[in-house]
Design a protein around this motif. Sequence first.
Motif, PDB file in Angstrom:
ATOM      1  N   ARG A   4      -8.448  14.395   0.576  1.00 54.65           N
ATOM      2  CA  ARG A   4      -8.766  13.173   1.310  1.00 54.65           C
ATOM      3  C   ARG A   4      -8.202  11.927   0.602  1.00 54.65           C
ATOM      4  O   ARG A   4      -7.823  10.967   1.251  1.00 54.65           O
ATOM      5  N   TRP A  15       0.961   2.076   5.923  1.00 60.42           N
ATOM      6  CA  TRP A  15       0.632   0.722   6.373  1.00 60.42           C
ATOM      7  C   TRP A  15       1.509  -0.296   5.623  1.00 60.42           C
ATOM      8  O   TRP A  15       2.128  -1.195   6.215  1.00 60.42           O
TER       9      TRP A  15
ATOM     10  N   MET B 172     -14.678   4.344   4.297  1.00 57.53           N
ATOM     11  CA  MET B 172     -13.731   4.928   3.355  1.00 57.53           C
ATOM     12  C   MET B 172     -14.465   5.729   2.277  1.00 57.53           C
ATOM     13  O   MET B 172     -14.060   6.854   1.951  1.00 57.53           O
ATOM     14  N   PHE B 175     -15.806   8.876   3.749  1.00 56.66           N
ATOM     15  CA  PHE B 175     -14.675   9.767   3.988  1.00 56.66           C
ATOM     16  C   PHE B 175     -14.292  10.465   2.684  1.00 56.66           C
ATOM     17  O   PHE B 175     -14.140  11.692   2.627  1.00 56.66           O
ATOM     18  N   LEU B 278       4.029  -6.338  -2.405  1.00 59.60           N
ATOM     19  CA  LEU B 278       3.650  -5.018  -1.901  1.00 59.60           C
ATOM     20  C   LEU B 278       3.827  -3.967  -2.999  1.00 59.60           C
ATOM     21  O   LEU B 278       3.003  -3.046  -3.135  1.00 59.60           O
ATOM     22  N   LEU B 285      -2.450   0.689  -6.542  1.00 58.17           N
ATOM     23  CA  LEU B 285      -2.985   1.854  -5.826  1.00 58.17           C
ATOM     24  C   LEU B 285      -2.741   3.131  -6.642  1.00 58.17           C
ATOM     25  O   LEU B 285      -3.648   3.948  -6.849  1.00 58.17           O
ATOM     26  N   VAL B 289      -5.794   5.147  -8.315  1.00 60.29           N
ATOM     27  CA  VAL B 289      -6.077   6.503  -7.866  1.00 60.29           C
ATOM     28  C   VAL B 289      -5.949   7.461  -9.051  1.00 60.29           C
ATOM     29  O   VAL B 289      -6.747   8.388  -9.220  1.00 60.29           O
ATOM     30  N   PHE B 305     -11.642   5.071  -6.825  1.00 59.82           N
ATOM     31  CA  PHE B 305     -11.016   5.120  -5.486  1.00 59.82           C
ATOM     32  C   PHE B 305     -11.490   3.957  -4.629  1.00 59.82           C
ATOM     33  O   PHE B 305     -10.711   3.302  -3.935  1.00 59.82           O
ATOM     34  N   GLY B 309      -9.167   1.184  -3.404  1.00 56.40           N
ATOM     35  CA  GLY B 309      -8.943   1.248  -1.956  1.00 56.40           C
ATOM     36  C   GLY B 309      -9.309  -0.044  -1.264  1.00 56.40           C
ATOM     37  O   GLY B 309      -8.568  -0.550  -0.408  1.00 56.40           O
ATOM     38  N   VAL B 312      -6.692  -2.847  -1.979  1.00 57.95           N
ATOM     39  CA  VAL B 312      -5.440  -2.637  -1.254  1.00 57.95           C
ATOM     40  C   VAL B 312      -5.661  -2.806   0.258  1.00 57.95           C
ATOM     41  O   VAL B 312      -4.859  -3.432   0.952  1.00 57.95           O
ATOM     42  N   LEU B 313      -6.777  -2.239   0.734  1.00 58.03           N
ATOM     43  CA  LEU B 313      -7.090  -2.352   2.160  1.00 58.03           C
ATOM     44  C   LEU B 313      -7.182  -3.819   2.582  1.00 58.03           C
ATOM     45  O   LEU B 313      -6.586  -4.250   3.577  1.00 58.03           O
ATOM     46  N   LEU B 316      -3.753  -5.501   2.560  1.00 54.65           N
ATOM     47  CA  LEU B 316      -2.917  -5.134   3.709  1.00 54.65           C
ATOM     48  C   LEU B 316      -3.432  -5.783   4.991  1.00 54.65           C
ATOM     49  O   LEU B 316      -2.647  -6.220   5.839  1.00 54.65           O
ATOM     50  N   LEU B 317      -4.770  -5.845   5.120  1.00 57.29           N
ATOM     51  CA  LEU B 317      -5.346  -6.529   6.285  1.00 57.29           C
ATOM     52  C   LEU B 317      -4.870  -7.979   6.322  1.00 57.29           C
ATOM     53  O   LEU B 317      -4.389  -8.484   7.342  1.00 57.29           O
ATOM     54  N   ILE B 319      -2.287  -9.470   4.792  1.00 54.87           N
ATOM     55  CA  ILE B 319      -0.848  -9.663   4.995  1.00 54.87           C
ATOM     56  C   ILE B 319      -0.468  -9.315   6.436  1.00 54.87           C
ATOM     57  O   ILE B 319       0.376  -9.969   7.047  1.00 54.87           O
ATOM     58  N   SER B 320      -1.120  -8.303   6.986  1.00 51.72           N
ATOM     59  CA  SER B 320      -0.818  -7.926   8.368  1.00 51.72           C
ATOM     60  C   SER B 320      -1.135  -9.068   9.326  1.00 51.72           C
ATOM     61  O   SER B 320      -0.453  -9.255  10.337  1.00 51.72           O
ATOM     62  N   LEU B 325       0.862  -8.720  12.525  1.00 52.76           N
ATOM     63  CA  LEU B 325       0.690  -7.333  12.958  1.00 52.76           C
ATOM     64  C   LEU B 325      -0.745  -7.113  13.394  1.00 52.76           C
ATOM     65  O   LEU B 325      -1.061  -6.113  14.033  1.00 52.76           O
ATOM     66  N   LEU B 326      -1.656  -8.027  13.000  1.00 51.89           N
ATOM     67  CA  LEU B 326      -3.062  -7.951  13.386  1.00 51.89           C
ATOM     68  C   LEU B 326      -3.510  -9.345  13.800  1.00 51.89           C
ATOM     69  O   LEU B 326      -2.950 -10.342  13.335  1.00 51.89           O
TER      70      LEU B 326
END
Lengths: 656, 360
Positions: A4, A15, B172, B175, B278, B285, B289, B305, B309, B312-313, B316-317, B319-320, B325-326
């Motif tokens: 995972r 992304w 996350m 998950f 990036l 990342l 990890v 993690f 996570g 980075v998440l 990316l949100l 920058i998008s 992109l968002l």
Amino acid sequence: MSARVVLLVGALALWAAAVAGRLVQLQVVEHGRFGALAARQQQRLEELAPPRGAIFDAKGRRLAASMEVQSAFADPTLPEFPGVAPFVRQVEKALPARDLSGLRERFEPGRRFVWVARQLEPAEAERLEEARIPGLRFDTESRRFYPMGSLASHVLGFVGIDHVGLEGLEYLYDEEIRGTPGWRRVVHDGEGRPVERPGAVAPRPGADLHLEIDAAIQYVVERVLRRTVREHRAEGGSAVVLDPRTGGVLALASMPDFDPGSFATAGPDQRRNRAVVDHYEPGSTLKMVTATAAIEAGLVEPDDRIDCLNGAITLERGIRIRDHHPYGLLSFRDVIAKSSNVGTIRVGLHVGATRLHERLQAFGFGRRTGVDLPSETAGLLPPAESWREPWTTAYISFGQGLSATSLQIANAFAAVAGGGTLYRPRVVSRIVRRDGVEERRPEVAGRPLEPDTARVVTSLLEGVVEPGGTATRAAVPGHRVAGKSGSGQQVDLADVGAGYSDRIMASFVGWVPSRDPRLVILVAIDHPRNGPDEGGYVAAPAFREMATEILAYLGVPASDDRLWDPDDGAEPTLHRVAAAALPLGSEGTPRPVEAGGLPEFSGLSARQAVLASARLGLQVRLHGRGFVGRQSPPAGTPFEQVGPALDLWLQEGVAR
Amino acid sequence: MAKKLAFDKVLFAVVMGLTALGLGMVYTASGPAAEAHGASHGMLLRQGLAAALGFGAMFVMMHVDYRVLRRRPVVYSLLGGTVVLLLVVLFSPTVNEARRWLFVGPFSFQPSELAKFVLIGYLAYQIDAKSERAAENQLVAAGLGATLLLAGLVQLEPDLGTAILIGGAGLMMLFLGGLRWRWIVGCALVAVLVVSMLVVAAPWRMERIEAFLDPSTDIVDTGYQPWQSLIAIGSGGVTGRGVGASVQRLSYLPLPYSDFIFAILAEELGLLGGVALLALLGVLLWRGVRAGLAAPDRFGSLLAFGITGVIVLQSLLNISVAVCLLPTTGIPLPFLSYGGSSLLVTLTASGVLLNVSQHG
């Protein structure tokens, strides 16, 4: 768990890759588009107005000059803009003397730039800046100044608010003196404030014009012409002064005139340059051409006797032309001196249509002189084929039935004065460009008569001004004058069918000294309505006054010892002439006063006062330091009563 | 163990580099040239102060064994304290139509910044405490409960962007904790449904979506900020306008030092700068990890993690959004955006991550 984690890392990496791809799209593929969009909102091109060239007279006096002045504009899209109504109220409060009607209407929705008040006086600009009206911005513009006011207004013309010459030399030489605008790229922030100026192309200043016109001569001519028009309640008038040796236009005036600095308030009647635009039937002045044609053809000698038929000649179909006075036998010299129509017609008919027409053409009638002024007209010279013998020839031989401008007539006389050479009249003598000087040389336009003929015609025209002639009032003390008066009958253009009206163009044209000509002067008074309207009565005295003062100004020594008894007996004083050289109210010169005479010196610096006094031919005694406060004798004192010295009391710190 | 404990130098360097880059960008976006355009005086000073505090907290966390965070009282007092702060903040003064800041003297603090890392710690604790599949129901209850509680409180401020981020962080963690796919997918679908309802219910959010779908149609109003962001990024080109040469920061892009600071970075440093950022995040990342995989226990792994996570998440949100992109969400770019709470909390969490990395 590690599977995972890999999935999560993979998703985040994908992304990130998508974001990187998007960056490539925006910054590489569409960079041009976004760069242009950025430039469109971040940059503007500002035009840099070029300094307009100045206009100088023959002695280097400034007739027209440009100065940088402030203009105010509004940006209604600025966040601080208070709204149209409050904004206009604040501007009106700061500029009470200015006409701001129409300002409100200029604020159309969506506009980012609205002129509020252009070409502000320095005091106005200061008040507006102090008022700190939100949304108001300033820009530097060039404004045209005419330091000598209305002097030579028709020659100079004027410049519109957008720096384009609209009339006169300002119009004709616009491309030369306007210069080339420069550009400046300005990067500005989101509110329009400049951030940096990454590039600029400097404007190229316009060329300067130097004229043949002498401001002092022009001033004399305008003063006398203005007074003559007023005294005779005439509709207007024009005057031309030429240098017969070069074709240079020393003065060219029309009345009524205007101030080119505020041309918008002048009517078309004031703006019209009558000396080159108006064409009229000259009348007797053109007998000069008939005489020239006859003498050069050997048809007549000055002393030949001509029967003037007791004052009336009958042509075909019973048309009778009369003289003012009935004459019997006259010498040809006297025919011209006394301006007998009958005598001239008899000579003219002898010359004939063809030769007379040729001679008129040779003198430049029926075509433009080519002077460097706009809107010149050619006048009307009917083609020889259309002349109906004998009466068209008869009329034209004494200056009726054709039309000409004042400049054309003066130029034709200049050809005789100059011994036979016709020049193209010239206003501009020199164009001073940044990359060099263009001198305008005299340009010969033809040789309408032989030097021998010119001498004979000169002697005939001298008789006009001598006792027994029609224009004794044109006589100039100390010099012989050759010239011819004219009283041209005019057709009312509104009612051509009615034939000649009572409208007279009263003129005198001549040169002085007659055997060594320095000046050709023409004075034409349109429709004098006060007493006699003959040229010898109305225009000749104006000629005399102009010639007297100009000759003194030029320092031409007396060329003839014979004593004259001029009507007014006034000898021109040096003071009067010197004052004529100072027709100014401009910076650094004494202010003229309404009544004439000694000008007002107050406010001048000691240096300016001394210079100005010297030009007036006065010695000066200075008392104290600083700027002029009091003067003795006071302003307005006639020059004749001013002693040899002027007393000026200075005080500190009161510059005007 | 004879092995000498040493934190990951690369990870440390990336954290320091990102912080330094952030200070530089805040300076150029708010510095003297920008001061005439709405940037308040001394923003760099405040951000520098936050960085200093953050470094202090980071060094403390680097030297406190992360396992302290697994103690039940610590976990619950952190969670409880955060909930209390999120409740208190609802009674704080309104700034920009939201109650996000707690004011203490000259300082202000955003509890929502704290919430996402506290949630990660709490979920790491819960997942570690329950055995793999046996207590899934309990895990779901405790995990989803805490996630919904924190996200819900943040949404009350309102701050939908951060609420979504908290929800995403929770999902996350679950998950990674091994929650079954059907739960994950189910939760994700419910979250999408809830967010959609919240968007439709609020007109300004709907406008943001519409402006996002076609930014050029509404460039004066709602779409103004993303459109100006695109112009900034696009005009930067490959090499950028140069350091300190952004024009878009001058009253074109509103609040250029804030959520859209990436646009200024991309305008000044170009594609190279954007890709470099990036890449730095990629290194973060990778090393984060790696630290998680090498951690001596499950709690440490999940912590590493989770922290990596969520940083980075969130990056990316953010920058998008800047590259359109968002749709606009209103969350800051970690390390870079002006904002003391974000920097302080991110550096503190980085300290925890570095502490975990010692075991690699």
